[in-house]
Design a protein around this motif. Structure first.
Motif, short mmCIF file in Angstrom:
data_model
loop_
_atom_site.label_atom_id
_atom_site.label_comp_id
_atom_site.label_asym_id
_atom_site.label_seq_id
_atom_site.Cartn_x
_atom_site.Cartn_y
_atom_site.Cartn_z
N THR A 101 46.40 9.69 68.97
CA THR A 101 46.78 9.02 67.72
C THR A 101 45.83 9.43 66.59
O THR A 101 46.26 9.62 65.45
CB THR A 101 46.81 7.49 67.92
N GLY A 149 38.14 0.69 64.65
CA GLY A 149 38.06 0.48 66.11
C GLY A 149 38.09 1.81 66.83
O GLY A 149 37.53 2.80 66.34
N ARG A 150 38.80 1.83 67.98
CA ARG A 150 38.84 3.07 68.78
C ARG A 150 39.41 4.24 67.98
O ARG A 150 38.77 5.29 67.84
CB ARG A 150 39.71 2.85 70.02
N ILE A 151 40.65 4.06 67.44
CA ILE A 151 41.31 5.17 66.74
C ILE A 151 40.62 5.44 65.40
O ILE A 151 40.30 6.59 65.08
CB ILE A 151 42.82 4.89 66.57
N ASP A 170 36.16 -3.15 57.76
CA ASP A 170 36.45 -3.80 59.04
C ASP A 170 35.53 -5.01 59.15
O ASP A 170 34.39 -4.89 59.58
CB ASP A 170 36.23 -2.83 60.21
N THR A 202 44.39 -0.92 62.00
CA THR A 202 44.20 -2.28 62.54
C THR A 202 45.40 -2.61 63.44
O THR A 202 46.42 -1.93 63.36
CB THR A 202 44.18 -3.32 61.41
N CYS A 229 49.46 5.09 60.54
CA CYS A 229 49.78 5.60 61.86
C CYS A 229 49.44 4.51 62.88
O CYS A 229 49.17 4.79 64.04
CB CYS A 229 48.94 6.87 62.09
N ALA A 230 49.42 3.24 62.38
CA ALA A 230 49.03 2.13 63.28
C ALA A 230 50.26 1.31 63.68
O ALA A 230 50.81 1.51 64.77
CB ALA A 230 47.99 1.26 62.59
N ARG A 231 50.70 0.41 62.82
CA ARG A 231 51.89 -0.39 63.09
C ARG A 231 52.65 -0.60 61.78
O ARG A 231 52.02 -0.84 60.75
CB ARG A 231 51.53 -1.76 63.69
N ASP A 255 53.92 7.04 60.33
CA ASP A 255 54.43 7.31 61.68
C ASP A 255 55.14 6.07 62.22
O ASP A 255 55.87 6.13 63.21
CB ASP A 255 53.25 7.68 62.60
N HIS A 278 57.28 7.71 64.99
CA HIS A 278 56.39 6.97 65.90
C HIS A 278 55.98 7.84 67.11
O HIS A 278 56.25 7.50 68.25
CB HIS A 278 57.07 5.68 66.39
N VAL A 377 42.08 -10.88 66.21
CA VAL A 377 41.54 -9.75 65.46
C VAL A 377 41.96 -8.42 66.08
O VAL A 377 42.28 -7.47 65.40
CB VAL A 377 40.00 -9.85 65.45
N ARG A 394 30.71 -5.87 70.67
CA ARG A 394 30.70 -6.29 69.25
C ARG A 394 29.48 -7.13 68.93
O ARG A 394 29.42 -7.79 67.90
CB ARG A 394 32.00 -7.03 68.94
P1 NAD Z 1 41.18 -1.33 68.23
O1 NAD Z 1 41.35 -2.73 68.69
O2 NAD Z 1 40.23 -0.45 68.96
O3 NAD Z 1 40.75 -1.34 66.68
C1 NAD Z 1 41.33 -2.16 65.71
C2 NAD Z 1 40.26 -2.45 64.64
O4 NAD Z 1 40.87 -3.17 63.57
C3 NAD Z 1 39.12 -3.31 65.17
O5 NAD Z 1 37.86 -2.69 64.94
C4 NAD Z 1 39.25 -4.62 64.37
O6 NAD Z 1 37.98 -5.21 64.10
C5 NAD Z 1 39.91 -4.12 63.10
N1 NAD Z 1 40.61 -5.19 62.38
C6 NAD Z 1 41.32 -6.24 62.87
N2 NAD Z 1 41.78 -7.00 61.85
C7 NAD Z 1 41.36 -6.40 60.70
C8 NAD Z 1 41.52 -6.72 59.31
N3 NAD Z 1 42.19 -7.82 58.92
N4 NAD Z 1 40.97 -5.89 58.40
C9 NAD Z 1 40.29 -4.78 58.79
N5 NAD Z 1 40.06 -4.44 60.09
C10 NAD Z 1 40.62 -5.25 61.03
O7 NAD Z 1 42.65 -0.68 68.18
P2 NAD Z 1 43.04 0.86 68.30
O8 NAD Z 1 43.25 1.22 69.73
O9 NAD Z 1 42.12 1.66 67.45
O10 NAD Z 1 44.51 0.83 67.63
C11 NAD Z 1 44.66 0.71 66.22
C12 NAD Z 1 46.13 0.62 65.85
O11 NAD Z 1 46.82 1.82 66.23
C13 NAD Z 1 46.89 -0.51 66.54
O12 NAD Z 1 47.77 -1.11 65.60
C14 NAD Z 1 47.73 0.20 67.59
O13 NAD Z 1 48.88 -0.53 67.92
C15 NAD Z 1 48.05 1.47 66.84
N6 NAD Z 1 48.51 2.59 67.67
C16 NAD Z 1 49.55 3.36 67.18
C17 NAD Z 1 50.03 4.43 67.93
C18 NAD Z 1 51.17 5.27 67.41
O14 NAD Z 1 51.96 5.74 68.20
N7 NAD Z 1 51.29 5.50 66.12
C19 NAD Z 1 49.46 4.73 69.17
C20 NAD Z 1 48.39 3.95 69.63
C21 NAD Z 1 47.92 2.87 68.85
#
Ligand code: NAD
Length: 526
Positions: A101, A149-151, A170, A202, A229-231, A255, A278, A377, A394
């Protein structure tokens, strides 16, 4: 032992299962519900992707079923409650698609800067439009990452290699992680004003839905570019359309969409918007990784080794689970409520158990509190197994105490949560076996049912205020299901908690907040 695989799974995952001498693997995809019900009768584990609907009925039919593994993140196709009741572990495999991603985000960033999809289409139409597709370099530009976060973290590393300056917003992240990534953490407004590119990473929660709306677009630099590219829904699509039409936003890439597929969306008509269906996680490696990860996890679970990524608490014996279930539910709700009321980065959680509850193993109850606190969160990637680990990562300090002394109630769970800016507390109890109540909120005595939408207002203790809140809600057709009030002294500060039948739009919350005597309004969803 038999593992039934009912959706297509990468060969590498199947190999891991087949290597085990005592495991028989049956792959049977595209089965009708009745056929699947017959096959699951003697299966010890079931592995699915998003295709199979794992219903209560199916779970009940699994006489020997102990584990359900979902290759991927979302478990909305699995009836987790029914599994938990039957003592079946449900596990997912989050994290396996992080790199894919992040790479897709970078691909969108570059496509958007050099008009690659548009140039490709033009050339296919036998046009040679070199001037039309003048691009920009990303080198030296500022990338604002919302959600590190991770991505988000992996995107940051890749953008830095491209020579971009990376800033992030964040509010839940420890400054240490940002420092390790060499990323400057800013407030949202500051980020919006400084970024040439913005990318959101997020989860989609009540808090992040339309996080980027008309107001936020106004604060952005003219000619900026945006990626989601999140949701779908984190960026308000209607506001994005307006911002792109007016030229405020020079380009965008999506995406994910509020409605998928977005065939009827006006966004489809914009030429400077790059759209993909997506496919952020759609790589051979990600599919392989989720299959390998879930296969290892299922083998470990069947063999009684460590449980990883279990989304329920079935590592507890079913009889004990039955007994503590109401406490788990209360605990998770207390965490979830407090996280939504307090907001901000949690640095410390004090948990106090008193009365009858201390007769039980408190470890899963504490996990339920942490899950509730973190889930609002981080979304569905938080589970009972990783909640403590995530809290540690964290840098959240968790302190538990227990007391036999009764504090007005036969059992009481109290939370005290601290962020760098504020502190909040909430206590809950069970009346009878399972009637959960919030009985204290920041020192105010209440009697609120923790369910659905809860509107919490702090205001002056004066006549007429609650009536005005009711009128504003009524005008929007929002029904009040229950109400409770608490005050410390007459004419001082009062707290009102309303249970509502539906959510409250942000503009209505603003109208309530604008009542002169109101200090603070928060909406929580349990
Ligand atoms: P993660 O939980 O590792 O990271 C999410 C981060 O968002 C966290 O650090 C959290 O503190 C922060 N956050 C939460 N609420 C917030 C706010 N109000 N303001 C600012 N920051 C905030 O998640 P991840 O694995 O990095 O995934 C991130 C997004 O990517 C998710 O929405 C996931 O569903 C999406 N995703 C999309 C695809 C795709 O096909 N496009 C694939 C995988 C994941």
């Amino acid at each position: 032992m038999k593992v039934l695989v009912s959706d297509p799974l990468s060969e590498e995952g199947l190999e891991i299962l087949k290597k085990e001498e005592d495991i028989e693997v049956e792959v049977a995809t595209k089965l009708a519900p009745e056929e699947l019900k017959a096959k699951i009768k003697d299966a010890d584990a079931l592995i699915v992707r998003s295709g199979t609907k794992v219903t209560r009925d199916l779970i009940q039919a699994g006489n020997r079923l102990r584990v359900i593994g979902r290759a991927g993140v979302g478990v909305d196709n699995v009836d987790v409650e029914a599994a938990t009741e039957k003592g079946v572990i449900v596990m997912n495999s989050p994290g396996a698609n992080t790199i894919s991603t992040a790479e897709h985000t970078v691909a969108l960033l570059l496509s958007l800067s050099r008009n690659i999809p548009q140039a490709y289409l033009s050339l296919k139409q036998k046009k040679w439009e070199r001037k039309k597709f003048m691009g920009v370099e990303v080198y030296g530009k500022v990338l604002g990452i919302i959600g590190l976060g991770r991505i988000g973290g992996e995107v940051a590393k890749r953008a830095q290699v491209l020579g971009m300056e990376v800033i992030a917003y964040d509010p839940f992240l420890s400054p240490e992680r940002a420092k390790r990534l060499d990323v400057k953490l800013l407030g949202l407004k500051e980020l919006l004003g400084q970024a040439d590119y913005i990318t959101v990473h997020t989860p989609l929660t009540d808090e992040t839905e339309h996080l980027i709306g008309p107001k936020e677009f106004k604060l952005m630099k003219d000619g900026m570019k945006i990626i989601n590219c999140a949701r779908g829904g984190i960026v308000d699509e209607k506001a994005l359309y307006e911002a792109m039409k007016s030229g405020k936003v020079a380009g965008g890439a999506l995406d994910v969409y509020e409605e998928e597929p977005p065939f009827d969306s006006p966004l489809m008509e914009l030429d400077n918007l790059v759209l993909t269906p997506h496919i952020g996680a759609s790589t051979e490696e990600a599919q392989r990784k989720v299959a390998i990860e879930i296969a290892h996890q299922v083998v470990d679970a069947l063999k009684g080794r460590t449980l990883r990524n279990a989304v329920n608490v079935s590592s507890i014996e079913p009889e004990i689970y039955e007994e503590i279930k109401p406490y788990l539910s209360l605990a998770e709700k207390l965490g979830c409520l407090e996280a939504q009321l307090l907001k901000g980065r949690i640095v410390r959680v004090g948990i106090k158990y008193s009365g009858e509850v201390i007769e039980y193993d408190l470890a899963p109850i504490t996990l339920a509190i942490l899950k509730g606190l973190l889930e609002s969160v981080l979304g569905e990637t938080v589970n009972y197994v990783n909640a403590r680990l995530i809290a540690r990562e964290r840098e959240i300090e968790v302190i538990e105490t227990k007391s036999e002394r009764l504090e007005d109630f036969a059992n009481l769970i109290s939370l005290e949560v601290e962020t760098p800016q504020a502190r909040g507390s909430v206590s809950g109890t069970l009346f009878g076996r399972s009637d959960a109540r919030i009985v204290r909120l920041n020192g105010y005595h209440l009697d609120a049912v923790p369910v659905g939408y809860m509107l919490v207002c702090a205001h002056e203790d004066k006549p007429g205020i609650i009536g005005r809140i009711g009128t504003i809600l009524g005008a929007q057709g929002i029904n009040i299901a229950a109400m409770t009030l608490g005050r410390k002294e007459k004419g001082g500060r009062e707290v009102t908690v309303l249970n509502l039948d539906s959510s409250v739009p942000k503009s209505t919350l603003k109208d309530i907040e604008n009542i002169k005597e109101i200090f603070e309004v928060r909406l929580a969803r349990l």
